[in-house]
Design a protein around this motif. Structure first.
Motif, mmCIF file in Angstrom:
data_model
loop_
_atom_site.group_PDB
_atom_site.id
_atom_site.type_symbol
_atom_site.label_atom_id
_atom_site.label_comp_id
_atom_site.label_asym_id
_atom_site.label_seq_id
_atom_site.Cartn_x
_atom_site.Cartn_y
_atom_site.Cartn_z
ATOM 1 N N MET A 1 0.843 -1.268 -0.156
ATOM 2 C CA MET A 1 -0.046 0.137 -0.055
ATOM 3 C C MET A 1 0.923 1.322 0.034
ATOM 4 S SD MET A 1 -2.996 1.265 2.720
ATOM 5 C CE MET A 1 -4.181 0.079 2.312
ATOM 6 N N CYS A 2 0.366 2.211 -0.951
ATOM 7 C CA CYS A 2 1.523 3.457 -0.929
ATOM 8 C C CYS A 2 0.977 4.414 0.061
ATOM 9 C CB CYS A 2 1.435 4.073 -2.356
ATOM 10 S SG CYS A 2 -0.518 4.615 -2.547
ATOM 11 N N LYS B 1 -12.266 4.052 6.602
ATOM 12 C CA LYS B 1 -11.952 2.957 5.779
ATOM 13 C C LYS B 1 -10.649 2.514 6.382
ATOM 14 C CE LYS B 1 -11.972 3.014 1.242
ATOM 15 N NZ LYS B 1 -12.841 1.796 1.207
ATOM 16 N N GLY B 2 -10.036 2.841 7.404
ATOM 17 C CA GLY B 2 -8.880 2.343 8.098
ATOM 18 C C GLY B 2 -7.569 2.638 7.472
ATOM 19 N N ILE B 3 -7.505 3.715 6.697
ATOM 20 C CA ILE B 3 -6.567 4.111 5.914
ATOM 21 C C ILE B 3 -5.693 5.104 6.745
ATOM 22 C CG2 ILE B 3 -5.631 5.327 3.682
ATOM 23 C CD1 ILE B 3 -8.261 4.112 2.545
ATOM 24 N N ARG B 4 -4.540 4.692 6.879
ATOM 25 C CA ARG B 4 -3.575 5.725 7.606
ATOM 26 C C ARG B 4 -2.781 6.783 6.794
ATOM 27 N NH1 ARG B 4 -0.920 2.742 12.411
ATOM 28 N NH2 ARG B 4 0.166 4.695 12.496
ATOM 29 N N GLN C 1 -15.363 11.194 -4.706
ATOM 30 C CA GLN C 1 -15.960 10.766 -5.995
ATOM 31 C C GLN C 1 -15.184 9.479 -6.192
ATOM 32 O OE1 GLN C 1 -15.552 13.368 -9.391
ATOM 33 N NE2 GLN C 1 -15.983 11.666 -10.764
ATOM 34 N N LEU C 2 -13.926 9.360 -5.911
ATOM 35 C CA LEU C 2 -12.997 8.131 -6.173
ATOM 36 C C LEU C 2 -13.677 7.185 -5.665
ATOM 37 C CD1 LEU C 2 -10.369 6.938 -7.409
ATOM 38 C CD2 LEU C 2 -9.337 7.795 -5.415
ATOM 39 N N GLU C 3 -14.022 7.200 -4.054
ATOM 40 C CA GLU C 3 -14.737 6.382 -3.261
ATOM 41 C C GLU C 3 -15.987 5.747 -3.662
ATOM 42 O OE1 GLU C 3 -15.659 4.078 0.436
ATOM 43 O OE2 GLU C 3 -14.051 4.577 -0.899
ATOM 44 N N SER C 4 -16.982 6.902 -4.113
ATOM 45 C CA SER C 4 -18.207 6.498 -4.769
ATOM 46 C C SER C 4 -18.017 5.548 -5.867
ATOM 47 C CB SER C 4 -19.012 7.684 -5.091
ATOM 48 O OG SER C 4 -18.566 8.306 -6.134
ATOM 49 N N ASP D 1 -9.366 1.661 -2.902
ATOM 50 C CA ASP D 1 -8.725 0.572 -2.577
ATOM 51 C C ASP D 1 -7.730 0.206 -3.740
ATOM 52 O OD1 ASP D 1 -9.975 0.374 0.104
ATOM 53 O OD2 ASP D 1 -11.281 -0.843 -0.914
ATOM 54 N N GLY D 2 -8.194 0.252 -4.773
ATOM 55 C CA GLY D 2 -7.345 -0.012 -6.111
ATOM 56 C C GLY D 2 -6.152 0.872 -6.489
ATOM 57 N N ALA D 3 -6.501 2.372 -5.948
ATOM 58 C CA ALA D 3 -5.463 3.159 -6.194
ATOM 59 C C ALA D 3 -4.157 3.017 -5.068
ATOM 60 C CB ALA D 3 -6.054 4.714 -5.897
ATOM 61 N N LEU D 4 -4.835 2.524 -3.908
ATOM 62 C CA LEU D 4 -3.924 2.536 -2.848
ATOM 63 C C LEU D 4 -2.996 1.276 -3.074
ATOM 64 C CD1 LEU D 4 -5.771 3.557 0.327
ATOM 65 C CD2 LEU D 4 -3.917 4.754 -0.756
#
Length: 87
Positions: free
Chosen positions: A1-2, A25-28, A70-73, A78-81
């Protein structure tokens, strides 16, 4: 994950919304406060924008909160990360 980097200010409601979305989303993420002129200049240089938040996934500029939402919708965070999740 980036690594996720977000340029913010403490008073920005869009910054708070972006942090809520990523936290849900649990993203740090690394938060960079743009109160100093040099940090704001760095943000503008990287993003080409003067408003906050400005969000980066690695070196990829996602944009502000509206762009992140928008990316989330579209189901793309997840794919971008994690590019391995994309086909």
């Amino acid at each position: 994950m980036c690594e996720v980097t977000m340029y913010t200010t403490s008073t920005c409601p869009y910054c708070r919304a972006a942090k809520r979305l990523l936290n849900a989303k649990g993203i740090r993420y690394v938060e960079i406060d743009v109160q100093s002129a040099s940090v704001k200049s760095e943000m503008v240089s990287r993003s080409g924008r003067r408003t906050v938040p400005q969000i980066f996934f690695g070196n990829h500029h996602v944009g502000g909160f509206d762009d992140l939402a928008q990316l989330e919708s579209e189901g793309g965070i997840d794919g971008a990360l994690n590019p391995r999740l994309v086909g």
